[in-house]
Design a protein around this motif. Structure first.
Motif, short mmCIF file in Angstrom:
data_model
loop_
_atom_site.label_atom_id
_atom_site.label_comp_id
_atom_site.label_asym_id
_atom_site.label_seq_id
_atom_site.Cartn_x
_atom_site.Cartn_y
_atom_site.Cartn_z
N ASP A 72 0.78 -1.81 0.07
CA ASP A 72 0.27 -0.06 -0.22
C ASP A 72 1.09 1.19 -0.14
OD1 ASP A 72 -2.18 -1.21 -0.45
OD2 ASP A 72 -2.15 -0.98 2.21
N SER A 73 0.28 2.42 -0.83
CA SER A 73 1.04 3.81 -0.50
C SER A 73 0.74 4.60 1.01
CB SER A 73 0.87 4.10 -1.64
OG SER A 73 -0.41 4.99 -1.97
N SER A 74 1.55 5.08 1.10
CA SER A 74 0.92 6.22 2.52
C SER A 74 1.20 7.29 1.84
CB SER A 74 0.74 6.03 3.93
OG SER A 74 0.85 6.78 5.00
N ASP A 75 0.20 8.42 2.06
CA ASP A 75 0.23 10.03 2.04
C ASP A 75 0.80 10.78 3.14
OD1 ASP A 75 -0.28 10.18 -0.58
OD2 ASP A 75 -2.33 10.24 -0.07
N ASP A 76 1.07 9.75 4.33
CA ASP A 76 2.11 10.17 5.95
C ASP A 76 2.68 10.97 5.85
OD1 ASP A 76 -0.64 9.38 7.04
OD2 ASP A 76 0.04 8.13 7.62
N PRO A 77 3.19 11.49 6.36
CA PRO A 77 4.93 12.31 5.87
C PRO A 77 5.54 11.37 7.02
CG PRO A 77 3.88 12.62 8.62
CD PRO A 77 2.75 12.93 7.19
N ILE A 78 6.88 12.25 5.46
CA ILE A 78 8.32 11.81 6.27
C ILE A 78 9.26 12.76 6.47
CG2 ILE A 78 7.79 8.78 4.79
CD1 ILE A 78 9.45 9.89 2.50
N ASP A 79 10.47 12.28 7.21
CA ASP A 79 11.39 13.33 7.77
C ASP A 79 12.24 13.68 6.94
OD1 ASP A 79 13.07 15.51 9.51
OD2 ASP A 79 12.52 14.85 10.74
N ILE A 80 12.88 14.08 6.07
CA ILE A 80 14.26 13.29 5.13
C ILE A 80 15.29 13.99 5.32
CG2 ILE A 80 14.64 13.45 2.61
CD1 ILE A 80 12.39 13.57 1.91
N LEU A 81 16.60 13.39 5.99
CA LEU A 81 17.37 13.90 6.56
C LEU A 81 18.42 14.04 5.34
CD1 LEU A 81 18.35 11.48 9.61
CD2 LEU A 81 17.17 13.35 9.44
N TYR A 82 18.19 13.19 3.82
CA TYR A 82 18.94 13.55 3.37
C TYR A 82 18.25 12.92 1.98
CZ TYR A 82 23.27 12.35 0.21
OH TYR A 82 24.31 12.73 -1.04
N PHE A 273 28.60 6.07 -5.86
CA PHE A 273 27.79 6.57 -7.12
C PHE A 273 28.61 8.04 -6.68
CE2 PHE A 273 25.15 3.26 -5.67
CZ PHE A 273 24.61 2.63 -6.66
N LEU A 274 29.06 8.46 -5.87
CA LEU A 274 29.58 9.88 -5.46
C LEU A 274 31.15 9.58 -5.20
CD1 LEU A 274 26.78 11.47 -3.36
CD2 LEU A 274 27.28 11.43 -5.41
N GLN A 275 31.26 8.36 -4.99
CA GLN A 275 32.83 7.90 -5.12
C GLN A 275 33.48 8.87 -3.74
OE1 GLN A 275 35.27 8.84 -8.44
NE2 GLN A 275 34.44 6.45 -9.25
N ARG A 276 32.51 9.08 -2.38
CA ARG A 276 32.53 9.75 -1.20
C ARG A 276 31.97 9.37 0.18
NH1 ARG A 276 28.95 12.95 0.99
NH2 ARG A 276 27.36 14.37 -1.21
N TYR A 277 32.52 9.20 1.42
CA TYR A 277 31.38 9.08 2.72
C TYR A 277 30.34 10.19 2.81
CZ TYR A 277 35.51 5.35 3.09
OH TYR A 277 35.50 4.55 3.59
N ILE A 278 29.96 9.55 3.25
CA ILE A 278 28.14 10.00 3.64
C ILE A 278 27.82 10.01 4.90
CG2 ILE A 278 25.83 10.31 3.24
CD1 ILE A 278 25.72 9.73 0.34
N GLU A 279 27.66 11.25 5.90
CA GLU A 279 27.35 10.70 6.93
C GLU A 279 26.70 11.48 7.75
OE1 GLU A 279 29.99 11.58 11.46
OE2 GLU A 279 30.71 12.36 9.53
N ILE A 280 25.42 10.77 8.42
CA ILE A 280 24.43 11.73 8.58
C ILE A 280 23.61 11.63 10.15
CG2 ILE A 280 21.62 11.54 8.37
CD1 ILE A 280 23.14 11.73 5.93
N ASN A 281 23.71 12.76 10.31
CA ASN A 281 22.79 13.37 12.17
C ASN A 281 22.15 13.25 12.35
OD1 ASN A 281 26.32 12.71 13.07
ND2 ASN A 281 26.45 14.41 11.81
N CYS A 282 21.55 12.61 13.13
CA CYS A 282 19.69 13.00 13.43
C CYS A 282 19.79 12.91 15.40
CB CYS A 282 19.11 11.71 13.69
SG CYS A 282 16.76 11.76 13.95
N PRO A 283 19.44 14.36 15.97
CA PRO A 283 19.24 14.55 16.62
C PRO A 283 18.50 13.92 17.72
CG PRO A 283 18.37 16.36 15.13
CD PRO A 283 18.43 14.96 14.15
N LEU A 284 18.16 13.87 19.08
CA LEU A 284 17.58 13.39 19.87
C LEU A 284 16.00 13.87 20.12
CD1 LEU A 284 19.12 12.95 22.90
CD2 LEU A 284 18.70 11.19 21.94
N PRO A 285 15.46 12.77 19.30
CA PRO A 285 13.44 13.47 19.69
C PRO A 285 13.33 14.38 21.13
CG PRO A 285 13.66 11.10 20.04
CD PRO A 285 15.28 11.28 20.06
N ALA A 286 12.41 14.52 21.04
CA ALA A 286 12.15 15.14 22.10
C ALA A 286 11.93 14.43 23.66
CB ALA A 286 10.23 16.10 21.67
N ASP A 287 10.88 12.72 23.09
CA ASP A 287 10.64 13.01 24.20
C ASP A 287 11.96 12.14 25.30
OD1 ASP A 287 11.13 10.92 22.29
OD2 ASP A 287 9.75 8.83 22.79
#
Length: 295
Positions: A72-82, A273-287
């Motif tokens: 199924d597809s959903s229209d609920d939101p996603i939080d894109i980091l990258y 594909f980009l020939q480099r490292y990708i680093e992603i940081n995601c902050p702590l959630p509110a709770d």
């Protein structure tokens, strides 16, 4: 979708060997040759046993990937980091499953939400590949490769332990050490289909490294690096230490939060594909942040 590489060495080389050097698996070559794609050298159709010479350009052509009608597809939101042409990386909120369950009337998971997002973006590739998963009540980084080749490249790094994932957890009690390594094998709990436990007989090698970040009166914030990727590994290992995660009722954690206090906050991997490292940081959630502030 096309990917091209130029051969620079002097000795002749088979096409399949050269493509393999660039992470193209046998399965991808089969898709390219027999399922709507192609393999070219200097723009000409070739077989994988053909030879390449210095300066030849090999091109892998992959067909568009059609989404499954069973998802199924959903229209609920996603939080894109990258996002780039090859990877979509999201921040999964606690309470949302990574993949759809089979026992609900309307599936709502990240997979369903990503399918809806791909449809709205009119991407050529519509298959929702998922390369990392988190428990429903764990928050943080989840990786969606956007095509078969990207998924294969990421999986190879996972198997070679070259993907670095770091977590933050709030554990009950006072940790007496600043830095530790939990080395204890993990196996299924014989009395539960879901639960895991430490077990020396049937357990698989499992290692969890951690650093104490903040110590409160009744709980501690830790940074965690997994050296293996067993189901529920962090939750099982800290329960084994008698410091279960806050909110983790399955493994004996106190009910000071409404879910286990676990968050995937950092990811590092290499994009061929980009020939480099990708680093992603995601902050702590509110709770979790609110609990730490009060801790």
């Amino acid at each position: 979708m096309k990917f091209s590489w130029t051969y620079q060495d002097s000795a002749p080389i088979k096409v399949r060997t050269f493509l393999g050097m660039h992470g193209v698996t046998r399965a991808l070559m089969i898709v390219a040759k027999y399922h709507g794609g192609d393999i070219l050298v200097n723009g000409q159709h070739v077989w994988t046993i053909n030879l390449m010479q210095t300066g030849d350009q090999a091109t892998l052509v992959l067909p568009d990937e059609t989404a499954s009608e069973n998802v199924d597809s959903s229209d609920d939101p996603i939080d894109i980091l990258y996002e780039d042409n090859d990877y979509l990386i999201l921040n999964k909120p606690a309470g949302v499953a990574s993949v759809p369950a089979h026992n609900v009337a309307r599936a709502d998971s990240l997979v369903n939400r990503v399918k809806g997002y791909y449809q709205r973006q009119n991407y050529a590739d519509q298959v929702t590949h998922i390369a990392t998963r988190l428990d429903k009540n764990t928050s943080g980084i989840v990786v969606f490769p956007k095509h078969h080749f990207a998924h294969s490249a990421f999986d190879q790094q996972l198997k070679q332990h070259r993907v670095v994932k770091k977590y933050q957890a709030i554990v009950a009690g006072n940790l007496t050490v600043q830095h530790g390594l939990i080395d204890a094998p993990i196996q299924r709990d014989p009395e539960s289909f879901v639960k895991r436990q430490v077990g020396a007989v049937a357990g698989k090698n499992s290692q969890t490294e951690y650093w104490r970040q903040r110590q409160g009166k009744r709980a501690c914030l830790v940074s965690v690096l997994l050296h293996t990727g067993r189901t529920h590994q962090i939750r099982v290992h800290f329960s084994y230490l008698k410091h279960p995660l806050v909110g983790d009722d399955m493994y004996g954690g106190p009910d000071w939060m409404q879910r286990q206090a676990l968050h995937c906050g950092n990811l590092n991997f290499y994009s061929p594909f980009l020939q480099r490292y990708i680093e992603i940081n995601c902050p702590l959630p509110a709770d979790m942040q609110e609990f730490i502030d009060q801790m």
